[in-house]
Every structure is written in structure tokens, then in C-alpha cells.
Motif scaffolding. Structure first.
Motif, mmCIF file in Angstrom:
data_model
loop_
_atom_site.group_PDB
_atom_site.id
_atom_site.type_symbol
_atom_site.label_atom_id
_atom_site.label_comp_id
_atom_site.label_asym_id
_atom_site.label_seq_id
_atom_site.Cartn_x
_atom_site.Cartn_y
_atom_site.Cartn_z
ATOM 1 N N GLU A 1 0.312 2.289 2.823
ATOM 2 C CA GLU A 1 0.486 3.725 3.800
ATOM 3 C C GLU A 1 -1.085 3.844 3.859
ATOM 4 O OE1 GLU A 1 0.620 5.831 -0.496
ATOM 5 O OE2 GLU A 1 1.213 3.599 1.256
ATOM 6 N N TYR B 1 -2.904 5.592 7.741
ATOM 7 C CA TYR B 1 -2.755 7.209 6.959
ATOM 8 C C TYR B 1 -4.074 6.747 7.925
ATOM 9 C CZ TYR B 1 0.460 9.184 4.777
ATOM 10 O OH TYR B 1 1.989 9.656 5.139
ATOM 11 N N ARG C 1 6.984 3.006 0.931
ATOM 12 C CA ARG C 1 5.469 3.690 1.751
ATOM 13 C C ARG C 1 5.805 3.420 3.089
ATOM 14 N NH1 ARG C 1 1.003 1.255 -2.332
ATOM 15 N NH2 ARG C 1 1.717 2.255 -4.434
ATOM 16 N N LEU C 2 7.039 3.286 3.698
ATOM 17 C CA LEU C 2 6.529 3.402 5.383
ATOM 18 C C LEU C 2 7.957 4.641 5.479
ATOM 19 C CD1 LEU C 2 8.556 -0.223 5.754
ATOM 20 C CD2 LEU C 2 6.491 0.263 6.396
#
Length: 675
Positions: free
Chosen positions: A373, A377, A340-341
Motif C-alpha cells: 500500500e 499512497y 492492504r488493498l
């Protein structure tokens, strides 16, 4: 598959007994359920007009909810004297598997103490083979009785007295399991499940658990970190299950002052991450192995390795065990966090973020719980709607902020999330803090101002060179050999000045081209590129002034009286002063967008007003220079070049003023966005 399979594969079987007993008792519940459903199936086949029994409650208690088992009784029927069960092969397979699980803690630990002629071990082997040999979808009456009968020899006479059954074996196994569990004499040491240890082992266990418990809250509601400890001869063994994956297991062995750690992981990259976490504690790793166990990880390969820690004394031993324990929580859901990074930083960057978050005892689980994330975002979208439209769709965080700043931002987000959730604060607060943090990170970015300052440095060098050249009278021609002997020719000095000015102007041009390229890729660069373009006009005008000075020095200085040279020098000094004020304004502007006070704002405005005053002064000095030129210069080329030189200097001041106004727009945009 269970963790006990992985520990067994590591060869640490003495740690398994409590887990085996727990699994055996659960298998007992399922075996009783299967046999009850089988008896209900026989009853329904004999009386199909009756409604089949509902085993929903029993299935829930046994933690199994298979549709085939729910429907087993209703699908049963009689064919002659046999019981027809379409799912009989599946039932036999499950009975054999659960029997093996239930019997394991007894037959694997030599706990077989049955006084009957037939030992438990032999009975288990017999019924395992019997079940595995069961073919087809029909059971005879004898086979059904062999599975379900609960009558022992002597309880009721008859032709079947003394016969064994699977049901009887299950009851006998259950009785001995209870006896074994009661005899185990377990205790709790700081949360570790402990048995058969020495008094000297307990401080070592407590040290390991001290580290584990210190960071364990960072897993939040995720399962894992259960620890078991026991003694095996001269060794103290500690096992931690980490998480839910069957091969993700860690076993620590303490013998004397040597700690041996055995670790298995299905992700090689996470294994290497764990190696880095243990490096500060002096871990020495042997060769890593890629292992395949049919019982584990669905038969796929996983990584297994061993590390050693040599400790000088008991204090160092406890510190090592505490350090190992404190690092385990950072392995939970690690690969999910790494993935997720990846939309924001590269592979190496994602691992670097997780390493630093672990070093800070922040971890990544809170960030995942708060949205992962999605937090970043949302922050990028929010900042992207600001005055400079910092982020666009498809932008990566590291391409906008740079690798180091992007990683530092993500580490801080992970830290904020952990602190917030540990304090009981809502995830919405973490989202707000993430947006503010990203806004500050963008405003703290100095790359744009660094480019403007570097460009201004070239302009300042040009202004200084022109001013120094006029002050040292490089415009005068050489009139005697004595002068030539005392110094190199002034004309040569003027040519050198022009050559240096040209190089500086070209380097300034390159900075402008870079700013334009960045502006095409990142909208936040657009106002800075505009300032750079206006500033480049300053460099062009000053480079032109240096070139004109070289032309004048090349035999066109007839009639250059002191008053002409003095007014040109004053004009150059005014431009140099304005350039210095512009540089001061740039230095102040760098930090004005991040909470600057009124003193900084006043200083910025004062510097820009000083540029305006210098420009007005240059207008007046240009007029004075022209008067002096007309009074002193009679040579047409000399007059033309002197006038062009004065105009070039005055043009530089005009362009400085235009760049200053553009810089004001940038700063006002930043502070307005901040408000």
C-alpha cells in the motif's frame, strides 16, 4: 503445530511418513539436548562451586532457545538425596511431547521390529505415562537414572543391569528411524518428494509440478509449495503445504481420470477465492465444512472442503492437474494482500483485483515485497500535488477514479511489480512506474470531459433549434386559413421550440450542479466546474433567444422584412458554427494530456481560434441586424424583441468565447503538468 497434523486430519496418512521422519529426527536432537542439560543440572547441584555448562551451541543446533532451559542447570540444587529442579514440570512436559513426535513414524506405521521382549510401542507408552505422571520439582536418584542412564543389560553388571531408560529408548528409536529413512527409497519428480509410486503415476506428478513450477517464482523468497507424492492402493496422492499456517493444506487424489482435491483454510474468504480460481478447470465442490481440531489452528474453526474434477482423457487429466498446481502460489499471503488493498477499493474490489492478478499470472507477492500500500499512497500523494490536486488526505482511490478504473490501476501495479522483480529490477523502479501509471490513469479519466461534452451537446441542440427556427421562418404569423390547413400554426411551432429549449436548458443546469458538487469533493474537478459554469451562460442565452422567438411569433412580427430575418439567421448560424468548433475542441482536449502529438495540439488551437473568429463575426452581424431593424421595423414591441433576440445570440457567442478560454487553461494545465 505442523502441516502433518492437518494432513492427518484429512485422512491422508500415507503422505505423512517423510514429514514424520523429518520431525522425528528434529525431536531426537531436542531430546538429547534436554537429557544433556538434565545431567549437567545434576552435576552442578553436586558441585555448585563450578560454573554451569553453556549449551548455547547445542540449543542453536536443536533450534530451541528457551530461557528456562538455558537456566535449568544453574537453578538446580540438592535437597537431601533428591535433585531440586524448579522447572521440572515443564521439562517433563517437553520430554513427553518430543518422545511422541520421535516415535510416531515407527509406531504409527507398524514399523516396530525390535527383537527385545519389550516392543518399541510398549516402551514408548510406558515412558509417556511415566513422564506424564512425574509431579513436583524433585527427582530422586532412581528417577534421574531412569531418565538419563545409557547402560544396557550386559554392558555392565550390577543391581540395575537390564533396566530400561528414556535415554536408551531414544537411542533405539534413533537407530530404527535411520533404518526406516534408508528403506523409504524416495526420489524426485520435477521437485516433488516422491515414494512408492508406479511408472504411470510419474506423468501425473510431472503435470502437477509443471503448473506449480510455472508460477512458483511468484512467491519469491516466501516459504511454502513443498510437494509430496505417493501411492495409496489405487490412488495417487499429492500434498502441497502452501505456506506456514498449520491448517493451510491441500491434498490431491488421482484415481483413474477423476481428481479429488481436499483443501483446508482458516480464512473462509480465501477458500472462496480459491474456489473461483479452480472454476475454469471444472471443479465441482461438495458442501463446505467448518471444522475444529484441538491440534490445529489453536483449536479455532477452519474451513474444509472437497472438489471433484472429471477428465475425459489423459490429456485433460494432465491439464487439470497442471491448472490446479499453477493456482496454488496465489494463496500465499493472500489475506495480507487483500487487507492492504482495502484502503483503495472495497472488499469485493480487493478480491476482484487479486482474481485478475492471478488470471494474468502476476500475483500479489511482488507488490507486497515492493511496499504494498505504501507504493499506492506515495503515488497518490505525488499526483495530489499536481496542478489539479487530484487526491486529498482521506480520499479513496475508487472514489476518485471510479470502481473499474481503480481496480484496473491496481491490477496493473501488481503486474508491473511482478515483472520488475522477476527481471531483477529494484523496487524503486516499481515505485516510479506506479506514480507514472497513476498520473496516466488520472489524465485518461474522461468523466470530467464527458460532462462538458454532454453539456455542450445541449448547447448545440439549442443553437441548432434556433438556427432551424429562423431558417424555416417560425417568426411569421398565420395569415390565411389555407396556411393553417397546410401546416400547424408557426406560432405553435415557435412555442414548441421554446418549450424544448427550456427543457434542454434545465438539463444543462443539472450538469453544472453536478460539476459543482464534484468540485467541492474533489479539487481536480474545480477547473472543469468553472468551464461548465461559463458554458451554462451559453445555454441560458440560447434558451432566451428561443423564448424571444416565441414572443415575436405571437403577433409581434410587423415589419420583419427579408433583410431583418436574414441577418438574424446569419447571426444564429455563426453561433451554431462556433458551438461546433467548441465541441471539436472538447473532443481533442480529452486526450491532449496523455502524450498527444503536435498535430492534435494544432487542431485544438485551431478550433479555439475559430470560436474567436465566430465571436467577432457575431459582433459585426449584431450591428448589421440593428441597421436592418431600424430601417424596417416601426412597431416598438417588434423592434424591441428583434433587438433582444439579436443581443441574445451575440451574448451566446461571447459566452462561448469565455468557455473556450477556460478550456484552454485546463488543457495548458494538463500539458504543463505532463512536462
Amino acid at each position: 503445530m505442523q502441516k502433518i497434523e492437518a494432513v492427518d486430519a484429512m485422512g491422508q496418512r500415507s503422505l505423512l511418513l517423510p514429514a514424520w521422519i523429518q520431525q522425528a529426527l528434529a525431536a531426537n536432537e531436542r531430546l538429547k539436548l534436554y537429557l544433556s542439560v538434565l545431567q549437567a543440572a545434576a552435576s552442578h547441584a553436586d558441585h555448585p562451586e563450578r560454573e554451569a555448562l553453556d549449551f548455547s551451541a547445542e540449543m542453536a543446533a536443536a533450534q530451541t532457545d528457551a530461557p528456562w532451559l538455558r537456566n535449568l542447570a544453574a537453578t538446580a540444587s540438592r535437597v537431601d538425596d533428591a535433585l531440586l529442579l524448579p522447572e521440572l514440570p515443564r521439562l517433563a512436559k517437553h520430554l513427553a511431547e518430543e518422545l511422541a513426535t520421535m516415535a510416531r513414524p515407527l509406531v504409527e506405521t507398524e514399523a516396530d521390529r525390535d527383537t527385545q521382549d519389550t516392543t518399541l510401542r510398549t516402551r514408548v507408552a510406558h515412558w509417556s505415562a511415566w513422564l506424564n505422571a512425574l509431579n513436583g520439582d524433585q527427582l530422586t536418584t532412581a528417577q534421574l537414572r531412569a531418565l538419563t542412564s545409557g547402560e544396557r543389560g550386559g554392558e555392565r553388571g550390577g543391581e540395575h543391569a537390564g533396566e530400561d531408560s528414556l535415554h536408551l529408548l531414544v537411542m533405539d528409536l534413533h537407530r530404527q528411524l535411520n533404518q526406516l529413512a534408508a528403506a523409504l527409497a524416495t526420489e524426485d519428480v520435477e521437485g516433488a518428494h516422491v515414494w512408492h509410486v508406479l511408472p504411470d503415476d510419474k506423468p501425473r506428478i510431472a503435470a502437477f509440478m509443471r503448473g506449480l513450477n510455472r508460477t512458483a517464482p511468484l512467491r519469491f523468497d516466501h516459504p511454502g509449495l513443498g510437494t509430496a507424492a505417493t501411492r495409496d492402493g489405487t490412488r495417487l496422492l499429492l500434498q502441497n503445504d502452501i505456506g506456514e499456517n498449520d491448517v493451510h493444506v491441500l491434498v490431491v487424489q488421482v484415481e483413474g481420470r477423476t481428481v479429488t482435491l481436499r483443501y483446508s483454510d482458516l480464512h473462509r474468504v480465501r477458500f472462496e477465492f480459491f474456489q473461483s480460481l479452480l472454476q475454469p478447470y471444472g471443479a465441482r465442490w461438495g458442501n463446505l465444512e467448518s471444522k475444529i481440531e484441538a491440534r490445529l489452528n489453536e483449536g479455532d474453526a477452519f474451513t474444509f472442503g472437497t472438489a471433484w474434477f472429471e477428465c475425459a482423457d489423459d490429456a485433460a487429466l494432465d491439464a487439470t492437474l497442471e491448472g490446479i498446481g499453477s493456482r496454488i502460489v496465489f494463496l500465499i499471503d493472500w489475506n495480507r494482500a487483500r487487507k492492504r488493498l482495502l484502503p483503495f477499493v472495497g472488499k469485493a474490489g480487493a478480491i476482484a483485483v487479486l482474481k485478475e492478478a492471478a488470471r494474468l499470472d502476476a500475483g500479489h507477492m511482488a507488490w507486497l515485497k515492493c511496499g504494498g500500500e505504501a507504493l499506492v499512497y506515495a503515488a497518490m500523494q505525488d499526483v495530489g500535488q499536481g496542478a489539479f490536486r487530484t487526491f486529498r488526505i482521506g480520499d479513496r482511490l475508487d472514489t476518485v477514479l471510479g470502481d473499474e478504473d481503480a481496480q484496473a490501476f491496481l491490477v496493473e501495479v501488481l503486474r508491473l511489480a511482478s515483472e520488475a522483480l522477476l527481471a531483477g529490477q529494484p523496487a524503486a523502479l516499481v515505485a516510479d512506474e506506479t506514480r507514472l501509471l497513476l498520473a496516466r490513469s488520472v489524465r485518461h479519466r474522461s468523466e470530467e470531459f464527458e460532462l462538458l461534452e454532454e453539456h455542450a451537446a445541449y448547447c448545440h441542440a439549442l443553437a441548432q433549434a434556433v438556427s432551424d427556427g429562423l431558417e424555416h421562418d417560425v417568426l411569421q404569423s398565420v395569415e390565411s386559413g389555407a396556411a393553417m390547413a397546410a401546416s400547424r400554426e408557426p406560432a405553435s411551432a415557435a412555442q414548441d421550440l421554446a418549450a424544448r429549449a427550456k427543457r434542454w436548458e434545465r438539463q444543462a443546469d443539472h450538469l453544472v450542479m453536478r460539476a459543482r458538487e464534484e468540485a467541492q469533493r474533489q479539487p481536480r474537478w474545480q477547473p472543469f466546474a468553472h468551464v461548465a459554469e461559463l458554458s451554462d451562460d451559453i445555454a441560458d442565452a440560447l434558451e432566451e433567444a428561443a423564448f424571444l422567438m416565441s414572443l415575436i411569433a405571437d403577433g409581434h412580427q410587423q415589419g420583419f422584412a427579408d433583410d431583418v430575418r436574414e441577418t438574424l439567421l446569419q447571426l444564429a448560424r455563426a453561433v451554431l458554427s462556433a458551438m461546433q468548433e467548441h465541441i471539436k475542441a472538447l473532443a481533442i482536449a480529452r486526450d491532449l494530456g496523455s502524450g498527444a502529438d503536435m498535430t492534435d495540439s494544432d487542431a485544438f488551437l485551431a478550433a479555439t481560434w475559430n470560436v474567436l473568429r465566430s465571436e467577432r463575426q457575431c459582433d459585426e452581424l449584431l450591428r448589421q441586424a440593428r441597421r436592418a431593424m431600424l430601417a424596417s421595423l416601426r412597431d416598438a414591441p417588434a423592434l424591441m424583441l428583434a433587438n433582444d433576440l439579436a443581443q441574445a445570440l451575440e451574448l451566446a457567442s461571447d459566452r462561448l468565447l469565455a468557455a473556450g478560454y477556460a478550456l484552454r487553461d485546463v488543457v495548458f494545465g494538463q500539458t504543463g503538468e505532463r512536462r
